[in-house]
Write a protein that holds these residues in place. Structure first.
Motif, PDB file in Angstrom:
ATOM      1  N   LYS A 246      -6.227 -17.322  50.872  1.00 48.53           N
ATOM      2  CA  LYS A 246      -5.243 -16.366  50.366  1.00 48.53           C
ATOM      3  C   LYS A 246      -4.079 -17.137  49.760  1.00 48.53           C
ATOM      4  CE  LYS A 246      -4.120 -12.762  52.858  1.00 48.53           C
ATOM      5  NZ  LYS A 246      -3.455 -11.944  53.911  1.00 48.53           N
TER       6      LYS A 246
ATOM      7  N   ASP B 128       0.320 -12.695  49.681  1.00 51.97           N
ATOM      8  CA  ASP B 128       0.288 -11.258  49.933  1.00 51.97           C
ATOM      9  C   ASP B 128       1.199 -10.619  48.895  1.00 51.97           C
ATOM     10  OD1 ASP B 128      -1.354 -10.674  52.266  1.00 51.97           O
ATOM     11  OD2 ASP B 128       0.070 -11.937  53.358  1.00 51.97           O
TER      12      ASP B 128
ATOM     13  N   ARG C 183       3.369  -7.380  47.159  1.00 54.20           N
ATOM     14  CA  ARG C 183       4.172  -6.258  47.627  1.00 54.20           C
ATOM     15  C   ARG C 183       3.346  -4.975  47.654  1.00 54.20           C
ATOM     16  NH1 ARG C 183       8.489  -5.582  43.712  1.00 54.20           N
ATOM     17  NH2 ARG C 183       7.246  -6.891  42.339  1.00 54.20           N
TER      18      ARG C 183
ATOM     19  N   GLN D  66      -2.286  -1.654  49.297  1.00 50.71           N
ATOM     20  CA  GLN D  66      -2.001  -3.023  49.710  1.00 50.71           C
ATOM     21  C   GLN D  66      -2.867  -3.979  48.889  1.00 50.71           C
ATOM     22  OE1 GLN D  66      -2.672  -3.150  53.945  1.00 50.71           O
ATOM     23  NE2 GLN D  66      -0.618  -2.390  54.392  1.00 50.71           N
TER      24      GLN D  66
ATOM     25  N   ALA E  81      -3.663  -8.509  47.943  1.00 55.66           N
ATOM     26  CA  ALA E  81      -3.435  -9.940  48.122  1.00 55.66           C
ATOM     27  C   ALA E  81      -4.183 -10.677  47.022  1.00 55.66           C
ATOM     28  CB  ALA E  81      -3.900 -10.409  49.496  1.00 55.66           C
TER      29      ALA E  81
ATOM     30  N   TYR F  32      -6.332 -14.101  46.155  1.00 53.54           N
ATOM     31  CA  TYR F  32      -7.092 -15.192  46.761  1.00 53.54           C
ATOM     32  C   TYR F  32      -7.527 -16.185  45.675  1.00 53.54           C
ATOM     33  CZ  TYR F  32      -7.498 -12.415  51.036  1.00 53.54           C
ATOM     34  OH  TYR F  32      -7.222 -11.706  52.181  1.00 53.54           O
TER      35      TYR F  32
ATOM     36  N   TYR G 163       0.491  -7.474  41.272  1.00 46.49           N
ATOM     37  CA  TYR G 163      -0.939  -7.277  41.012  1.00 46.49           C
ATOM     38  C   TYR G 163      -1.178  -7.077  39.520  1.00 46.49           C
ATOM     39  CZ  TYR G 163      -5.580  -5.075  41.343  1.00 46.49           C
ATOM     40  OH  TYR G 163      -6.910  -4.743  41.180  1.00 46.49           O
TER      41      TYR G 163
END
Length: 215
Positions: free
Chosen positions: A7, A10, A12, A20, A22, A24, A41
């Motif tokens: 990862k 993370d 927001r 949600q 994350a 990677y 994102y």
């Protein structure tokens, strides 16, 4: 096919605030954040589209500048220098670039920083930023500056896309030499200017959604 990665961050939230998310893997080695808020994102998705398009013009004698919004080019230009390329890209559609992403295949100069600074942008990307350009661009705290490392990922790395319950994996659609093998089938061959325009459009339209028009 096996894929695994640590990862990186993370986020927001994901595509929408109720999701949600994350990140990677090694994306941040390809697109290294230099300034501004953490990439969101949607920023990451847009940056990925931007570097894929700009890679088509790497190695050209003239720099290229592309403006993207929602993963789609809304202006691409080439010119004798980065500012000329920016002006050509911006002239394509002066309305859409607001709040978009701008990528340059050449180092970001102070002159380019001054030209782009007049417009609200989310992310600015280049292989390098001149110190004076960085100083100017860092004055806006919310703007994200990203250094692009084209060689951070192998050219033959596959393209992976998630689907429900699995992954689609295919060869990367890397910039190729399609025009070197192309043949003219029309009665009148294209002029040198028309051929140059066709080469340019061929590289850009690949990065626009289906049923796209590049003009």
């Amino acid at each position: 096919f096996h894929w695994g990665g640590l990862k990186a961050i993370d986020m927001r939230y994901g595509e929408n605030p109720h999701q949600q998310a994350a990140l990677y893997g090694d994306f941040l080695r390809v697109a290294e954040p230099l300034h501004g808020k953490e990439l969101s994102y949607n920023n990451v998705v847009d940056c990925d589209a931007a570097v894929a398009l700009a890679a088509e013009f790497l190695g050209d004698a003239q720099p290229a500048v592309a403006i993207l919004k929602h993963n789609t080019p809304c202006g691409v230009g080439v010119g004798a220098d980065a500012v000329a390329a920016w002006k050509a890209a911006y002239a394509t559609d002066p309305e859409s670039p607001f709040g978009g992403i701008v990528i340059c295949t050449a180092p970001w100069t102070l002159a380019l920083a001054e030209a782009v600074d007049e417009l609200f942008t989310e992310v600015l990307i280049a292989p390098a930023f001149e110190p004076a350009a960085l100083e100017r661009l860092r004055k806006k705290k919310n703007r994200r500056l990203v250094r692009w490392h084209p060689t951070a990922v192998p050219a033959d790395a596959p393209m992976v896309r998630g689907v429900r319950g699995g992954l689609l994996v295919q060869d990367a659609d890397a910039p190729g030499a399609e025009f070197a093998a192309a043949t003219v089938v029309t009665t009148r061959p294209p002029t040198a200017a028309e051929t140059a325009a066709l080469r340019f459009a061929w590289r850009v339209v690949k990065h626009v959604k289906s049923n796209a028009v590049v003009f």
